[in-house]
Scaffold this motif. Structure first.
Motif, short mmCIF file in Angstrom:
data_model
loop_
_atom_site.label_atom_id
_atom_site.label_comp_id
_atom_site.label_asym_id
_atom_site.label_seq_id
_atom_site.Cartn_x
_atom_site.Cartn_y
_atom_site.Cartn_z
N LEU A 77 -5.41 3.36 -11.23
CA LEU A 77 -5.23 4.81 -11.30
C LEU A 77 -3.82 5.21 -10.93
O LEU A 77 -3.12 4.50 -10.22
CB LEU A 77 -6.23 5.50 -10.37
CG LEU A 77 -7.72 5.25 -10.66
CD1 LEU A 77 -8.57 5.87 -9.58
CD2 LEU A 77 -8.10 5.76 -12.02
N GLU A 78 -3.40 6.37 -11.40
CA GLU A 78 -2.03 6.82 -11.16
C GLU A 78 -1.73 7.03 -9.68
O GLU A 78 -0.60 6.87 -9.25
CB GLU A 78 -1.76 8.10 -11.93
CG GLU A 78 -1.64 7.88 -13.42
CD GLU A 78 -1.31 9.15 -14.16
OE1 GLU A 78 -0.74 10.07 -13.55
OE2 GLU A 78 -1.63 9.23 -15.35
N ASP A 79 -2.73 7.42 -8.89
CA ASP A 79 -2.48 7.71 -7.48
C ASP A 79 -2.52 6.46 -6.59
O ASP A 79 -2.29 6.54 -5.40
CB ASP A 79 -3.44 8.76 -6.95
CG ASP A 79 -4.90 8.32 -7.04
OD1 ASP A 79 -5.18 7.37 -7.81
OD2 ASP A 79 -5.75 8.92 -6.36
N GLU A 80 -2.81 5.31 -7.17
CA GLU A 80 -2.82 4.08 -6.41
C GLU A 80 -1.39 3.56 -6.24
O GLU A 80 -0.62 3.53 -7.19
CB GLU A 80 -3.69 3.03 -7.07
CG GLU A 80 -5.16 3.40 -7.07
CD GLU A 80 -6.02 2.36 -7.74
OE1 GLU A 80 -5.48 1.44 -8.39
OE2 GLU A 80 -7.25 2.46 -7.62
N THR A 81 -1.04 3.15 -5.03
CA THR A 81 0.33 2.74 -4.75
C THR A 81 0.45 1.26 -4.44
O THR A 81 1.55 0.76 -4.30
CB THR A 81 0.89 3.54 -3.57
OG1 THR A 81 0.06 3.32 -2.43
CG2 THR A 81 0.95 5.01 -3.89
#
Length: 48
Positions: free
Chosen positions: A2-6
Motif C-alpha cells: 500500500l502507498e502508506d506503507e514505509t
C-alpha cells in the motif's frame, strides 16, 4: 504494498554481528542497514 506503507517487516538470517543495531531494536530494514553491514564486511576484510 500500500502507498502508506514505509517498510517491509522481515526476519534477517545470518550472523548477528553484521546486523544493524537499529534493526535489532525496531525490526525495520532501512538503507542505513545495508551500509552498516557493508561497512562491517569491509572492516573484516581490511583487518584480515
Amino acid at each position: 504494498m500500500l502507498e502508506d506503507e514505509t517498510h517491509i517487516e522481515t526476519k534477517v538470517k545470518g550472523t548477528a554481528g553484521y546486523v544493524d543495531p537499529e534493526y535489532i531494536r525496531t525490526f525495520h530494514l532501512t538503507p542505513k542497514s545495508n551500509v552498516y553491514s557493508f561497512g562491517i564486511l569491509l572492516l573484516e576484510i581490511q583487518s584480515a
